[in-house]
Motif scaffolding. Structure first.
Motif, short mmCIF file in Angstrom:
data_model
loop_
_atom_site.label_atom_id
_atom_site.label_comp_id
_atom_site.label_asym_id
_atom_site.label_seq_id
_atom_site.Cartn_x
_atom_site.Cartn_y
_atom_site.Cartn_z
N PRO A 328 11.92 3.44 7.47
CA PRO A 328 11.46 4.30 8.58
C PRO A 328 10.27 3.67 9.28
O PRO A 328 9.51 2.88 8.69
CB PRO A 328 11.06 5.61 7.87
CG PRO A 328 11.77 5.58 6.55
CD PRO A 328 11.88 4.14 6.18
N ASP A 329 10.09 3.97 10.55
CA ASP A 329 8.96 3.43 11.29
C ASP A 329 7.65 3.78 10.59
O ASP A 329 7.44 4.92 10.17
CB ASP A 329 8.94 4.00 12.72
CG ASP A 329 10.09 3.46 13.56
OD1 ASP A 329 10.73 2.49 13.13
OD2 ASP A 329 10.34 4.03 14.64
N PRO A 330 6.77 2.78 10.43
CA PRO A 330 5.50 3.03 9.70
C PRO A 330 4.57 3.93 10.51
O PRO A 330 4.58 3.93 11.74
CB PRO A 330 4.93 1.63 9.52
CG PRO A 330 5.50 0.82 10.64
CD PRO A 330 6.87 1.39 10.89
N ARG A 331 3.72 4.65 9.78
CA ARG A 331 2.72 5.52 10.42
C ARG A 331 1.35 4.87 10.47
O ARG A 331 0.48 5.31 11.22
CB ARG A 331 2.63 6.85 9.66
CG ARG A 331 3.91 7.66 9.67
CD ARG A 331 3.77 8.95 8.85
NE ARG A 331 3.48 8.67 7.45
CZ ARG A 331 2.30 8.87 6.87
NH1 ARG A 331 1.28 9.32 7.58
NH2 ARG A 331 2.12 8.60 5.59
N ASP A 395 2.48 1.92 4.51
CA ASP A 395 3.23 3.14 4.19
C ASP A 395 3.92 3.02 2.83
O ASP A 395 5.06 3.47 2.63
CB ASP A 395 4.29 3.43 5.28
CG ASP A 395 3.68 4.03 6.53
OD1 ASP A 395 2.45 3.87 6.70
OD2 ASP A 395 4.39 4.65 7.31
N GLY A 396 3.22 2.41 1.88
CA GLY A 396 3.72 2.29 0.52
C GLY A 396 4.63 1.11 0.27
O GLY A 396 4.86 0.74 -0.89
N ALA A 397 5.16 0.47 1.30
CA ALA A 397 6.09 -0.67 1.14
C ALA A 397 5.31 -1.97 1.25
O ALA A 397 4.49 -2.14 2.17
CB ALA A 397 7.20 -0.62 2.17
N GLU A 398 5.56 -2.91 0.32
CA GLU A 398 4.91 -4.22 0.38
C GLU A 398 5.26 -4.88 1.70
O GLU A 398 6.39 -4.81 2.17
CB GLU A 398 5.40 -5.06 -0.80
CG GLU A 398 4.33 -5.99 -1.37
CD GLU A 398 4.14 -7.23 -0.54
OE1 GLU A 398 3.02 -7.77 -0.50
OE2 GLU A 398 5.12 -7.67 0.08
N ILE A 399 4.28 -5.52 2.32
CA ILE A 399 4.42 -5.99 3.69
C ILE A 399 5.59 -6.96 3.86
O ILE A 399 6.25 -7.00 4.90
CB ILE A 399 3.10 -6.64 4.18
CG1 ILE A 399 3.08 -6.80 5.71
CG2 ILE A 399 2.85 -7.96 3.48
CD1 ILE A 399 2.92 -5.53 6.46
N PHE A 400 5.93 -7.72 2.80
CA PHE A 400 7.01 -8.70 2.90
C PHE A 400 8.38 -8.08 2.72
O PHE A 400 9.39 -8.77 2.87
CB PHE A 400 6.80 -9.83 1.89
CG PHE A 400 5.87 -10.89 2.38
CD1 PHE A 400 6.31 -11.89 3.23
CD2 PHE A 400 4.53 -10.88 2.02
CE1 PHE A 400 5.45 -12.87 3.70
CE2 PHE A 400 3.66 -11.85 2.49
CZ PHE A 400 4.12 -12.84 3.33
N PRO A 489 1.24 0.33 18.80
CA PRO A 489 1.52 -0.03 17.40
C PRO A 489 0.68 0.80 16.44
O PRO A 489 -0.41 1.27 16.78
CB PRO A 489 1.13 -1.51 17.34
CG PRO A 489 0.17 -1.70 18.46
CD PRO A 489 0.58 -0.76 19.54
N CYS A 490 1.18 0.97 15.22
CA CYS A 490 0.48 1.81 14.24
C CYS A 490 -0.64 1.05 13.55
O CYS A 490 -1.57 1.65 13.01
CB CYS A 490 1.47 2.35 13.21
SG CYS A 490 2.13 1.09 12.10
N LEU A 491 -0.58 -0.30 13.52
CA LEU A 491 -1.62 -1.10 12.89
C LEU A 491 -2.00 -2.23 13.84
O LEU A 491 -1.14 -2.99 14.29
CB LEU A 491 -1.12 -1.68 11.57
CG LEU A 491 -2.05 -2.69 10.86
CD1 LEU A 491 -3.37 -2.02 10.48
CD2 LEU A 491 -1.38 -3.29 9.63
N ILE A 492 -3.30 -2.34 14.12
CA ILE A 492 -3.80 -3.35 15.05
C ILE A 492 -4.90 -4.13 14.35
O ILE A 492 -5.85 -3.54 13.82
CB ILE A 492 -4.34 -2.70 16.34
CG1 ILE A 492 -3.23 -1.91 17.05
CG2 ILE A 492 -4.89 -3.77 17.28
CD1 ILE A 492 -3.70 -1.12 18.24
N VAL A 493 -4.77 -5.45 14.36
CA VAL A 493 -5.77 -6.34 13.75
C VAL A 493 -6.36 -7.19 14.86
O VAL A 493 -5.64 -7.93 15.53
CB VAL A 493 -5.14 -7.22 12.65
CG1 VAL A 493 -6.19 -8.15 12.06
CG2 VAL A 493 -4.53 -6.36 11.56
N LEU A 494 -7.68 -7.11 15.01
CA LEU A 494 -8.38 -7.85 16.06
C LEU A 494 -9.38 -8.79 15.41
O LEU A 494 -10.31 -8.35 14.73
CB LEU A 494 -9.11 -6.88 17.01
CG LEU A 494 -8.28 -5.71 17.57
CD1 LEU A 494 -9.15 -4.80 18.43
CD2 LEU A 494 -7.10 -6.25 18.38
N ASP A 495 -9.18 -10.08 15.61
CA ASP A 495 -10.04 -11.10 15.01
C ASP A 495 -10.98 -11.63 16.07
O ASP A 495 -10.57 -12.36 16.98
CB ASP A 495 -9.17 -12.22 14.44
CG ASP A 495 -9.95 -13.16 13.52
OD1 ASP A 495 -11.20 -13.03 13.48
OD2 ASP A 495 -9.33 -14.02 12.87
#
Length: 573
Positions: A328-331, A395-400, A489-495
């Motif tokens: 399912p789409d991640p939250r 959301d509980g699922a390993e990213i890979f 997007p539900c997760l945003i990473v800004l470096d």
């Protein structure tokens, strides 16, 4: 290609070749017809000498000539069809392998941390396809017919067959000697050429730095040294191959002439007819033609074999990943559990035992000195680098375990080095997917860059290159931010999203982060500057790859300020 029987070594390439084996079967059938029809001029000449000339029959000559012309026209048609068959085989082979090799090349660059960015595998595939359509490959189809020609020569006279066998043995010896002498040098030259091309690509990418610091002559001198070594290897191999090619051609002509002389002697002794005298020489020339072509084009075969090996090794090193089950789409619930990160081609952990949790809509600021593992942690969170130990869970699922194509549209990433791509600003914001004008403008407004884009000559249709073209560093960074937030997007990473921004730009960035938080996205910001941290809910301090402090922003900032507050007292003492 490098012995198709080595299926156990390169199973994927072997499977792709098996997929087109029926093309090779048809090419073999047409090669059989072509080689049989190659006897037409010889038989025609034999009949003219032995029958027409002695009988003086014009009708016989006319019918033989018409039949000869028809058969040779058929020969030309079969050769054209065989070429079309091999073109079809090469196209299908490339279509079968293109996406897989492209993905493997991309994954290799990803796992190497960007150190291996050569497009050599795609070039290898293209050149391998071209080799399959070239004339040198047909020599392999024609070579099995050499014994047939020798048998026909034996039917003329056993001495012809003995000459033919001797000539074939010598020609094969020359072909093997050519292989042993030139193969290693050509492989070394190809490997060195790939390295020099990578250096050239890197220098072109950093042309401004090279020009500004006067490094051009030194960089070019280094590349010239490599190019000279390549030239020496290729020149030596070409010279040696030229010797064997000349020897092969001269030997073939000598043997044809000697066979003609032998035929004349046998004709004088009335053991064969005058027609057979000439036919024996022509048959020998035809029998040696495929081997002569192999010797002349052996360099192309060696290059094709090296390309086949490189592609096979690439696919073997990076096997295809099984498609994961769609989730399912991640939250945006993110959990980092005892994470250790090991960069590609390194034996030292750059992140050690990182632990934190973020609920959907929370923002985390990551700070720390240079080389403390901040960017490495970001890559692991996004699944760009694999975790050596521990896990990153979304959301509980390993990213890979996520399907990257499914997950990618739910992630946003703004790296330190902003890379935009050739295309319009709208293309870059929508990640080169199908353009949705409302979503593109919404992302630009969210990133606070909409008004800036409208001021450009062609607005969202302004074309830019990989370096950003007409855009400044700060503008490219803002466009990159709009790309990162495209599609909510539900997760945003800004470096380091504020590395190229002035005070006003950083203030606008803080406002943009507040808007992004309001839409419910989980945010991770890596920064050395404190203004952007005002929007964070939590903070993580890294030092030498290990978490030094983690908790609510106010608590962590207070802990960071204590040493600074004690500094004047210590100085007074």
């Amino acid at each position: 290609m490098n012995r198709i029987d080595s299926k156990s070594r390169f199973p994927e390439l072997a499977a792709a070749l098996r997929d087109v084996r029926h093309y090779f079967g048809f090419a073999g059938l047409f090669s059989a017809a072509i080689n049989l029809l190659m006897l037409t001029p010889i038989i025609y000449m034999l009949q003219v000498y032995d029958r027409v000339v002695s009988s003086g029959s014009v009708p016989t000559l006319t019918m033989l000539t018409i039949l000869m012309v028809c058969l040779l026209l058929a020969l030309g048609g079969f050769e054209w069809v065989r070429s079309m068959v091999m073109i079809g085989a090469s196209n299908r082979l490339e279509q079968r392998l293109r996406q897989r090799i492209s993905e493997a090349t991309f994954n290799r660059a990803l796992l190497s941390g960007g150190m291996t960015t050569s497009a050599q595998p795609m070039n290898d595939l293209s050149q391998l396809r071209q080799y399959l359509t070239g004339p040198s490959l047909f020599a392999f189809f024609d070579a099995p017919w050499v014994p047939i020609y020798l048998i026909v020569m034996y039917l003329f006279h056993p001495y012809f067959a003995l000459c033919g066998v001797f000539a074939v043995m010598v020609m094969l010896t020359l072909a093997l000697a050519n292989e042993k002498t030139t193969s290693r040098k050509l492989q070394d030259a190809n490997s060195l050429n790939s390295s020099v091309n990578n250096q050239l690509t890197g220098s072109l990418r950093n042309a401004e730095v090279i020009a500004a610091m006067g490094m051009g002559n030194d960089i070019r001198a280094r590349q010239e040294d490599g190019s000279e070594r390549i030239l020496d290897l290729q020149t030596t191999a070409s010279r040696q191959a030229g010797v064997f090619t000349s020897m092969s051609k001269s030997f073939r002509l000598v043997m044809q002439s000697l066979t003609l002389g032998l035929g004349a002697l046998l004709a004088l002794q009335q053991e064969i007819s005058p027609g057979m005298m000439i036919a024996g020489s022509l048959l020998l020339g035809r029998a040696l033609a495929p081997i002569d072509l192999l010797v002349a084009t052996w360099r192309g075969f060696s290059v094709a074999r090296a390309q086949y090996n490189r592609l096979g090794e690439l696919l073997e090193q990076l096997p295809p990943r099984p498609l994961p089950m769609p989730l399912p789409d991640p939250r945006g619930q993110l959990s980092v559990e005892g994470l250790f990160v090991l960069p590609p081609a390194s034996q030292t952990f750059v992140v050690r035992n990182a632990n934190f949790d973020l609920a959907p809509g929370e923002a985390l600021g990551i700070v720390g000195p240079s080389a403390s593992g901040k960017s490495s942690l970001a890559r692991a969170i996004l699944g760009v680098w694999p975790s050596a130990r521990g896990a990153v869970r979304l959301d509980g699922a390993e990213i890979f375990t996520w399907d990257r194509d499914q997950l990618g549209r739910h992630l946003g990433y703004l790296p330190q080095d902003i890379e935009l791509f050739d295309g319009s600003i709208a293309d870059n914001i929508c990640r080169f997917g199908q353009q949705d004008s409302d979503a593109i403008v919404a992302a630009a407004r969210l990133a606070g860059v909409h008004d800036l884009i409208l001021e450009l000559p062609q607005g969202y249709n302004t074309m830019i290159g990989g370096s950003g073209g007409v855009l400044s560093g700060g503008q490219r960074q803002r466009i990159g931010l709009a790309r990162a937030v495209y599609g909510n997007p539900c997760l945003i990473v800004l470096d380091e999203p504020n590395s190229n921004l002035d005070d006003q730009g950083e203030k606008e960035l803080v406002e943009a982060l507040e808007r992004i938080k309001q839409q419910g996205s989980t945010i991770i910001v890596i920064s050395h500057r404190t203004m952007v941290l005002q929007s964070m809910d939590k903070m993580l301090v890294l030092k030498e790859g290990a978490p030094l402090n983690y908790g609510p922003r106010s608590q962590v900032l207070a802990a960071l300020m204590k040493p600074a507050a004690k500094l004047p007292q210590s100085a007074a003492r």
